[in-house]
Scaffold this active site. Structure first.
Site, PDB file in Angstrom:
ATOM      1  N   ASP A 150       0.899  -1.164   0.000  1.00 53.89           N
ATOM      2  CA  ASP A 150       0.000   0.000   0.000  1.00 53.89           C
ATOM      3  C   ASP A 150       0.928   1.202   0.000  1.00 53.89           C
ATOM      4  O   ASP A 150       1.319   1.699   1.056  1.00 53.89           O
ATOM      5  CB  ASP A 150      -0.905  -0.038   1.220  1.00 53.89           C
ATOM      6  CG  ASP A 150      -1.941   1.083   1.205  1.00 53.89           C
ATOM      7  OD1 ASP A 150      -2.124   1.722   0.151  1.00 53.89           O
ATOM      8  OD2 ASP A 150      -2.576   1.309   2.253  1.00 53.89           O
ATOM      9  N   CYS A 166      -3.902   5.149  -3.216  1.00 55.39           N
ATOM     10  CA  CYS A 166      -5.181   5.854  -3.167  1.00 55.39           C
ATOM     11  C   CYS A 166      -5.161   6.996  -4.189  1.00 55.39           C
ATOM     12  O   CYS A 166      -5.807   8.014  -4.015  1.00 55.39           O
ATOM     13  CB  CYS A 166      -5.501   6.354  -1.764  1.00 55.39           C
ATOM     14  SG  CYS A 166      -4.297   7.529  -1.127  1.00 55.39           S
TER      15      CYS A 166
END
Length: 134
Positions: A55, A112
């Site tokens: 991530d 993101c």
């Protein structure tokens, strides 16, 4: 994983490891180890993971609805700098993965961001343009 195997959870921010540990306890995960390394260090520190979830730190352009200031706060040079770090982290994840594992050898790359520079370009770079085995 149903609390089988071992889950190694890493965050480069020591402060965020406290929240990570609390969340693991809250969720009843008892097969996890939390550590605080720079993700670039993993190929030297430890490796041969069956699976890696990266991530990656990003510009946050995918959360503009939550924070509209993100749209104006990042310029092209900053985005390219972030993308360079993402490339290095993805290469480190690849080097940390056991590619001969019978149960894994998988890498999941996540951001993101909605920007091509931080997603498709990073994966293209890491795969040397050959995405046939992805």
């Amino acid at each position: 994983m149903k609390n089988t195997g071992m889950l190694l959870s890493n965050d480069a921010s020591k402060e965020r490891t406290k929240a990570l540990t609390a969340n693991l306890h809250r969720l009843g995960v008892n097969n996890a180890v939390v550590c605080n390394y720079d993700g670039l260090a993993f190929p030297r520190v430890m490796g041969n993971f069956d699976r890696v979830l990266l991530d990656a730190p990003c510009s946050g352009t995918g959360v503009v609805s939550k924070d509209p200031s993100v749209k104006q706060s990042k310029d092209e040079s900053e985005i390219l700098k972030i993308a360079e770090m993402q490339k290095k982290l993805l290469l480190a994840a690849i080097d940390s993965t056991d590619h001969n594992s019978k149960t894994g050898g998988y890498i999941v790359y996540s951001t993101c961001s909605v920007l091509v520079q931080e997603n498709e370009w990073v994966v293209d770079y890491a795969s040397n343009g050959d995405m046939s085995n992805l």
